[in-house]
Write an enzyme that holds these catalytic residues in place. Structure first.
Site, PDB file in Angstrom:
ATOM      1  N   CYS A 117      -4.134   5.252  -2.364  1.00  0.00           N
ATOM      2  CA  CYS A 117      -5.360   6.009  -2.119  1.00  0.00           C
ATOM      3  C   CYS A 117      -5.346   7.281  -2.967  1.00  0.00           C
ATOM      4  CB  CYS A 117      -5.546   6.325  -0.634  1.00  0.00           C
ATOM      5  SG  CYS A 117      -4.191   7.243   0.130  1.00  0.00           S
ATOM      6  N   ASP A 119       0.880  -1.170   0.000  1.00  0.00           N
ATOM      7  CA  ASP A 119       0.000   0.000   0.000  1.00  0.00           C
ATOM      8  C   ASP A 119       0.915   1.217   0.000  1.00  0.00           C
ATOM      9  OD1 ASP A 119      -2.580   1.262   0.133  1.00  0.00           O
ATOM     10  OD2 ASP A 119      -2.102   1.794   2.185  1.00  0.00           O
TER      11      ASP A 119
END
Length: 252
Positions: free
Chosen positions: A204, A152
């Site tokens: 994100c 991530d």
């Protein structure tokens, strides 16, 4: 945006947590995924029923969907290479039924303190180990060790503007170097994946240069990996944070 919480099904059930919230006068709407709830702004999160008992943790549906795509199972070994504040490690541990091992890493030791504290509160400290590590340069002892590696990656964060409106003021200079860092992270982690294992890349943000372009550059260099699933989540369509998810499988 709502406050989204994920139920720690190793300690309680959705029905029990919903009842406790309702008894406290908090209306919990079913979340986008099973065993999750969307709450109205609730002030201090640690004051919510069940927090001290480790019955839930805060995580948007998009971030949990990334872990669902990685699909860690009971008994697997997982590397969460950019883990702080720990949500994906927690989601993986719960999905694994508390059986297996998770190495949660981050660049700075102080960021890992939140991961360790969260794991202890949720009763996952026996499953989750923390270690300071630069994901671009994992240790040789980690090579070929993991069934699932979650990257991530640090990103511009434009997918979470609804939660962090100050992100809109980032300059081009602040984000220009990110794709090179993201690609370096994938390069570093490639060797950590077992043959037949999964490398999950997520951000994100919604910028193609940090998402699809990075994946294409990586796959062009590493023929042993193939993209098995790719998805972009849009706040206006999916009612989640903006997120990019790509699951890659290592064949050799």
């Amino acid at each position: 945006p709502p406050l989204t919480i994920q139920v720690n099904t190793l300690k309680t059930s959705s029905a029990e947590l919903s009842g406790a919230l309702r008894a406290a006068g908090i209306e919990a709407a079913p979340g986008a995924l099973p065993d999750s709830f969307d709450l109205p702004p609730s002030g201090l999160i640690s004051a919510l029923p069940g927090y001290d008992e480790g019955h839930f943790y805060v995580q948007d549906a998009a971030a949990r969907l990334a872990v669902e795509a990685a699909a860690p199972e009971k008994g697997m070994s997982v590397l969460d290479a950019c883990s702080a504040p720990g949500g994906k490690s927690f989601a993986a541990a719960i999905r694994m039924g508390g059986e297996g091992s998770i190495l949660a890493c981050d660049l700075k030791e102080k960021r890992l303190k939140r991961v360790a504290e969260g794991a202890k509160r949720l009763g996952l400290e026996g499953l989750i180990e923390t270690r300071a590590m630069d994901a671009r340069m994992p240790g040789e002892e980690l090579q070929g060790r993991f069934d699932v590696v979650i990257a991530d990656a640090p990103c511009s964060g434009f997918g979470v503007i609804r939660r962090k409106p100050e992100i809109r003021y980032k300059t081009e200079a602040e984000v220009a170097s990110l794709p090179a860092i993201q690609l370096a992270i994938l390069r570093g982690l490639a060797a950590c994946v077992k043959p037949g294992g999964t490398l999950l890349y997520s951000t994100c943000t919604l910028l193609e240069r940090e998402n699809e372009d990075v994946v294409r550059a990586f796959l062009a260099e590493y023929e042993g990996f193939t993209a098995a699933e790719e998805r972009t989540l849009w706040p206006d369509i999916d009612k989640t944070d903006g997120f990019f998810i790509c699951r890659m499988v290592k064949s050799i």
